[in-house]
Write an enzyme that holds these catalytic residues in place. Structure first.
Site, PDB file in Angstrom:
ATOM      1  N   GLU A   1       0.882  -1.172   0.000  1.00  0.00           N
ATOM      2  CA  GLU A   1       0.000   0.000   0.000  1.00  0.00           C
ATOM      3  C   GLU A   1       0.919   1.221   0.000  1.00  0.00           C
ATOM      4  O   GLU A   1       1.704   1.402   0.939  1.00  0.00           O
ATOM      5  CB  GLU A   1      -0.857  -0.079   1.268  1.00  0.00           C
ATOM      6  CG  GLU A   1      -1.844   1.001   1.459  1.00  0.00           C
ATOM      7  CD  GLU A   1      -2.564   0.841   2.816  1.00  0.00           C
ATOM      8  OE1 GLU A   1      -2.924   1.871   3.376  1.00  0.00           O
ATOM      9  OE2 GLU A   1      -2.724  -0.291   3.306  1.00  0.00           O
TER      10      GLU A   1
ATOM     11  N   ASP B   1      -4.787  10.193   9.433  1.00  0.00           N
ATOM     12  CA  ASP B   1      -3.437   9.761   9.805  1.00  0.00           C
ATOM     13  C   ASP B   1      -3.024  10.318  11.153  1.00  0.00           C
ATOM     14  O   ASP B   1      -3.267  11.479  11.468  1.00  0.00           O
ATOM     15  CB  ASP B   1      -2.426  10.209   8.748  1.00  0.00           C
ATOM     16  CG  ASP B   1      -2.591   9.435   7.455  1.00  0.00           C
ATOM     17  OD1 ASP B   1      -3.196   8.351   7.498  1.00  0.00           O
ATOM     18  OD2 ASP B   1      -2.126   9.921   6.408  1.00  0.00           O
TER      19      ASP B   1
END
Lengths: 266, 418
Positions: A49, A60
Site C-alpha cells: 500500500e 493519519d
C-alpha cells in the site's frame, strides 16, 4: 497487474492471512521509498500500500503525517507516486495506492485511473471516500479493472457494511479502532466482531488495519482476518534511522520478517 | 433556482457532499437526523430563540451609520452582531449546536478556532450548558490571539495548540476531526463555520440565518424597503450565509461577499478562496480550495486570523458559480483602513474580519448611491467587534504611544482621496 485478490488467494492456499505493508511514496525520498518498499516485498509482504502524501490527512496519526510531510517538503509530486507504483509493481506483488481524494480529483480521475493501471497498480484505498459519495471513482475503477478498497469502521451500521462490501473489489479495509493510524500496545477488541460483520455479507477478503506493530499482534489479528495491514510501524522503523539508509532498510527487513512470521502463526 | 442542498448535502449538484472517513458517517447521519428533527420541533426552535434573546442578546440592532452614509452618498446600515454576547455572530451557531448536543445526550464538545471568536463562543456555550469543552487552535493563532486563549481557559475550556501543517485554522480542523473520530460516541463537534461535510454547511447556516431574517424584517420595518445590497466578509462564510439566506429569493437585492485578499491576490499571499481557488475537496466538502496543481492545500494568508482559511463553505461556492452572489477580495490594507474609518466616523471598532466587509461594501454603496440616489440602501454585517484585534491594530497603525500621535490613517471611504 492482477487484483489484490491474488494475494489473498495465495495466503488462503497457505492457510494464513496476508501481510500488507504501507509506506508513503517519497519517504524518505522517492528512490528511498522504492528501495524500502522492495525490501518489504522481499522480506514477506504479500501486498503493498503506497501512500500519496497529502497536506491534510484527516485519518493519519502523527507518525504517518510526519513522514508524508517530509515527502512533500522534499518535493514529492503525484506523478512520482505513479513512478513508485511502477517500480514496486514490477516485483509482481499487488500494489495499491492509499490516497485522500483531492489529489486524485486534481490530477483528473480518468487520467489517474489510466496512469495507475498503466503503471501496474492494483487499485486504490480511499479513506475519505465512501461508496455512496464515490461515484466518479467507482466508474473509473470499473472501466480500468482497478481494485476499489473502501473502509468499514466499528461504528458502521450493518446496512453500510453490506453496501461497502458490495461496492469493494480486492478486499475490505476494516479500521480496527475508532481513531487515527498509529501503532498501539494492544490490538482492538472491536476488530474481530467487525470482521465477522463484513464476512456475513459475502466472501470478499477482509483486512484489518490501524494499530498493529509486531509479530504477536499480527498473529492475533491473523487469527480472525484475511489480511493484516501495517503502516505506522514501518514508517517508525525508517524515522528511527534518519540519514542512515542501510540501517533503516535493515530495520524494515527485520520488522517485516517478524510480521510475516506473525501472520503464519495466526 | 434551488439554493438548498439536496438530501446528500450537495448544493447545485456539485458543491458540498460528504467526503469523510466511514468512521464518522454514522455520527454525521445521526447529527443530520437530530438537526432536522430539532428544527421541525417547535419546542426546540422556541428554546433556541429564547436562549439567543435572553442570553446572547438578539435581535441585534440594525444601525444607520449616518456619517458613513454621508460620505458615500447612500444609506449604510450596520447589522450589529458585534453587540452580541461574546462579541460576534458566532454565539448564534454555538448556542444552536450546544442545544442540539444536549438534546442528543452527549456530554463533551470540541471545536476549532482561528481568531478565537468561535473558540470563545464554544467555551461560553459549554459553560452555559455544562459541557466539557476542548478547543483546537493552530499554534500560530494561539500566539497572535493570546487574549482569546486566556478567555477560553477562564471559561473552563482546554485549549490545544496544533503544531502540524501551517499551524493555523485548517490544521486545527484536521486535529479536531481526529479527536472526533476517537470520541464520537459522547462528543459533538461544534463546527465553527458553514463548511465541512454535510450537514454542517446547512446546519450552521440555519443557526446563523437569524442575522438575515432579522435584518430583512428590520429594514422593512424601519425604512419600508428591502436593501439594494447586502454585504459580509467571507472566510468559511458563516456570518455571510447567515445574512445572505434571507435575501436569496429577493432578486433585486445584490449579494456581496468580501474575501481576504491579504497582500493582494497577485502576490499569492492571500485567502481569497473563491476568487483565486479551484474546485476541490477539503475538510469533507467539494468547494473552492486554494491548492497547487497536485491538489495540495496552499497555505493561506490574511491579517485576520478569522478569515485565514484556504477553503470556503460550499453554499458560497454554489452562489458564486450560479452568479447569485459576487465575491471580491479585499486587501489587508483596505481592511485596516476601513477599521480605522469606521472607528473614527462612527465610534465603532470592528473586528478585522468585519472591516473587510465594510471596505468592500462602501464601494458598492458609492456606486448604488450614484445610480439610485441617497436612499440606496446597503446592509453590512458587522460580524464582530475589534477588541480581540487591538494587538494587530497597535502594530499596524503604530498606536499606544501616549506622547506621540498615531500615523494618520485614511479617514474617508476607500477609493476616495484622503
Amino acid at each position: 497487474m492482477a487484483s489484490t485478490t491474488t494475494a489473498f488467494e495465495k495466503a488462503r492456499a497457505e492457510d494464513r492471512a496476508a501481510l500488507i505493508g504501507y509506506l508513503p511514496a517519497g519517504f524518505p525520498s522517492v528512490d528511498g521509498s522504492i528501495a524500502a518498499l522492495r525490501t518489504m516485498v522481499e522480506a514477506g509482504c504479500d501486498a503493498i500500500e503506497i501512500g500519496l502524501p497529502y497536506s491534510d490527512p484527516v485519518m493519519d496519526g502523527p507518525t504517518i503525517q510526519a513522514a508524508a510531510q517530509q515527502a512533500l517538503d522534499a518535493g514529492t509530486r503525484t506523478r512520482d507516486v505513479i513512478d513508485v507504483v511502477q517500480a514496486v509493481a514490477e516485483t509482481g506483488v499487488p500494489t495499491l495506492v492509499m490516497t485522500y481524494w483531492n489529489p486524485v480529483e486534481r490530477y483528473g480521475v480518468e487520467r489517474w485511473a489510466t496512469d495507475l493501471a498503466g503503471a501496474g497498480g492494483a487499485g486504490l484505498i480511499t479513506p475519505d471516500i465512501t461508496p455512496d459519495h464515490g461515484g466518479e471513482w467507482v466508474e473509473a475503477a470499473d472501466a480500468h479493472d482497478l481494485d476499489k478498497v473502501f473502509l468499514v469502521a466499528p461504528s458502521s451500521t450493518d446496512e453500510r457494511i453490506a453496501m461497502t462490501a458490495a461496492a469493494s473489489r480486492g478486499f475490505v479495509y476494516a479500521a480496527a479502532v475508532m481513531g487515527v493510524t498509529g501503532a498501539r500496545d494492544a490490538t482492538s477488541d472491536l476488530a474481530g466482531p467487525l470482521v465477522q460483520r463484513v464476512r456475513a455479507t459475502g466472501d470478499i477478503p477482509v483486512a484489518v488495519g490501524i494499530g498493529v506493530s509486531n509479530g504477536d499482534q499480527a498473529a492475533e489479528v491473523a487469527g480472525y482476518a484475511d489480511g493484516v495491514i501495517v503502516g505506522s510501524a514501518f514508517v517508525r522503523a525508517l524515522l528511527d534511522h534518519p540519514g542512515d539508509e542501510a540501517a533503516g532498510l535493515a530495520a524494515l527487513r527485520a520488522l517485516t520478517e517478524d510480521l510475516a512470521g506473525g501472520v503464519r502463526r495466526g | 433556482m434551488r439554493y438548498e442542498a439536496d438530501e446528500r448535502g450537495y448544493f447545485g449538484e456539485t458543491w458540498g457532499g460528504r467526503f469523510m472517513p466511514e468512521a464518522l458517517v454514522k455520527a454525521l447521519d445521526e447529527l443530520t437526523v437530530a438537526w432536522q428533527d430539532a428544527m421541525a420541533d417547535a419546542d426546540f426552535v422556541a428554546e433556541f430563540e429564547r436562549v439567543l434573546r435572553d442570553y446572547a442578546g438578539t435581535p441585534s440592532r440594525l444601525y444607520h451609520a449616518e456619517r458613513l452614509s454621508a460620505q458615500v452618498g447612500a444609506r449604510v446600515l450596520l447589522k450589529r452582531e458585534d453587540l452580541n454576547h461574546t462579541g460576534a455572530h458566532k454565539i448564534r451557531n454555538v448556542m444552536g449546536q450546544a442545544l442540539l448536543t444536549k438534546r442528543m445526550g452527549k456530554t463533551r464538545v470540541i471545536a476549532e478556532t482561528g481568531a478565537g471568536q468561535h473558540g470563545v463562543a464554544s467555551a461560553t456555550a459549554a459553560a452555559w450548558f455544562d459541557l466539557d469543552c476542548t478547543v483546537y487552535m493552530g499554534a500560530v493563532d494561539t500566539r497572535r490571539q493570546a487574549l482569546n486563549v486566556a478567555r477560553m481557559q477562564l471559561l473552563g475550556a482546554k485549549v490545544v495548540p496544533v503544531e502540524s501543517g501551517s499551524a493555523t485554522l485548517k490544521d486545527a480542523i484536521n486535529e479536531a476531526l481526529r479527536d472526533w473520530v476517537a470520541s464520537v460516541d459522547h462528543t459533538a463537534y461544534l463546527f465553527g463555520t458553514a463548511a465541512g461535510p454535510h450537514p454542517f454547511p446547512s446546519m450552521v447556516r440555519d443557526f446563523c440565518r437569524g442575522i438575515g431574517d432579522e435584518a430583512r424584517e428590520q429594514c422593512l420595518e424601519q425604512y419600508g424597503v428591502l436593501p439594494d445590497a447586502v454585504a459580509a466578509c467571507v472566510g468559511g462564510g458563516s456570518n455571510a450565509i447567515g445574512l445572505f439566506t434571507a435575501f436569496l429569493e429577493d432578486e433585486g437585492v445584490e449579494i456581496h461577499g468580501f474575501e481576504p485578499g491579504g497582500d493582494g491576490v497577485e502576490t499569492g499571499r492571500h485567502a481569497a478562496t473563491i476568487h483565486a481557488g479551484e474546485a476541490g475537496v477539503l475538510h469533507g466538502a467539494r468547494t473552492y480550495v486554494l491548492q497547487d496543481e497536485d491538489g495540495q492545500t496552499v497555505e493561506s494568508h490574511s491579517i485576520s486570523a478569522g478569515l485565514d482559511y484556504p477553503g470556503v463553505g460550499p453554499q458560497h461556492s454554489w452562489l458564486a458559480a450560479s452568479g447569485r452572489a459576487h465575491y471580491t477580495p479585499i486587501t489587508d490594507t483596505q481592511a485596516m483602513d476601513a477599521m480605522a474609518l469606521l472607528s473614527r466616523t462612527e465610534g465603532i471598532i470592528p473586528a478585522i474580519e468585519s472591516a473587510h466587509a465594510v471596505a468592500g461594501a462602501l464601494d458598492v454603496a458609492r456606486r448604488l448611491g450614484e445610480e439610485k440616489g441617497p436612499d440606496a440602501t446597503v446592509i453590512i454585517n458587522l460580524s464582530g467587534r475589534g477588541d480581540k484585534d487591538m494587538g494587530t491594530a497597535i502594530e499596524w497603525f503604530g498606536l499606544g504611544d501616549a506622547e506621540g500621535e498615531a500615523e494618520p490613517v485614511v479617514a474617508t471611504a476607500p477609493g476616495e482621496e484622503a
